[in-house]
Design an enzyme around this catalytic site. Structure first.
Site, mmCIF file in Angstrom:
data_model
loop_
_atom_site.group_PDB
_atom_site.id
_atom_site.type_symbol
_atom_site.label_atom_id
_atom_site.label_comp_id
_atom_site.label_asym_id
_atom_site.label_seq_id
_atom_site.Cartn_x
_atom_site.Cartn_y
_atom_site.Cartn_z
ATOM 1 C CG HIS A 17 88.023 74.738 63.477
ATOM 2 N ND1 HIS A 17 88.898 74.853 64.532
ATOM 3 C CD2 HIS A 17 86.934 74.097 63.966
ATOM 4 C CE1 HIS A 17 88.367 74.286 65.611
ATOM 5 N NE2 HIS A 17 87.183 73.814 65.299
ATOM 6 C CB VAL A 53 83.453 75.604 72.005
ATOM 7 C CG1 VAL A 53 82.727 76.881 72.420
ATOM 8 C CG2 VAL A 53 84.797 75.504 72.725
ATOM 9 C CG HIS A 87 83.581 76.765 66.467
ATOM 10 N ND1 HIS A 87 82.726 76.241 67.408
ATOM 11 C CD2 HIS A 87 84.610 75.875 66.369
ATOM 12 C CE1 HIS A 87 83.216 75.098 67.869
ATOM 13 N NE2 HIS A 87 84.361 74.844 67.238
ATOM 14 C CD GLN A 89 79.911 71.774 68.197
ATOM 15 O OE1 GLN A 89 79.173 70.963 67.625
ATOM 16 N NE2 GLN A 89 79.569 73.026 68.400
ATOM 17 C CG ASP A 96 91.756 77.253 67.893
ATOM 18 O OD1 ASP A 96 90.661 76.787 67.516
ATOM 19 O OD2 ASP A 96 92.403 76.798 68.861
ATOM 20 C CG ASN A 147 85.260 69.646 64.575
ATOM 21 O OD1 ASN A 147 85.490 69.034 63.537
ATOM 22 N ND2 ASN A 147 86.213 70.190 65.312
#
Ligand code: DGP
Length: 112
Positions: free
Chosen positions: A100, A94, A98, A92, A30, A85
């Site tokens: 994390h 993006v 995904h 969120q 990240d 998220n």
């Protein structure tokens, strides 16, 4: 789905510190880490958010979790936290699904 920064990372149009890749997914560090170790696992399939996943994505979703655990181990993490998220109201930013993976520090519960 419109192109996101993550599809550009998949296509190598922008650089990222990629730590794992297979035919289904990618893991990379990240850019704004929230823990000493913080990486993201993303599907190559452009699913905007978890709630957009369908029955046909069942194996893919399981794969993302298995890869998250495997790469966490490779990164030296024994204890770690996964976070997804879903939607702007859940932070969120993006809109390419995904996971994390965060580790290397204590985590409190419940999360903020
Ligand atoms: P979320 O808020 O759940 O949508 O998290 C998006 C994460 O993506 C955030 O922690 C920062 C990270 N991120 C955003 N843009 C980039 C980028 O260009 N490169 C990398 N490596 N990470 C990014």
């Amino acid at each position: 789905m419109s192109e996101t920064i993550f599809s550009k990372i998949i296509d190598r149009e922008i650089p990222a510190d990629i730590i794992y890749e297979d035919d289904l997914c990618l893991a990379f560090k990240d850019v704004n880490p929230q823990a000493p170790t913080h990486f993201l696992v993303i599907p190559k399939k452009p699913i905007p958010k978890l709630s957009d996943a369908e029955q046909g994505d069942k194996a893919l979703l399981g794969h993302l979790l298995l890869v998250a655990g495997q790469v966490a181990g490779e990164q030296g993490l024994e204890d770690f936290r996964l976070n997804v998220n879903n939607g702007a109201g859940a932070s969120q930013t993006v809109f390419h699904l995904h996971v994390h993976v965060l580790g290397g520090r204590p985590f409190s519960w419940p999360p903020g």
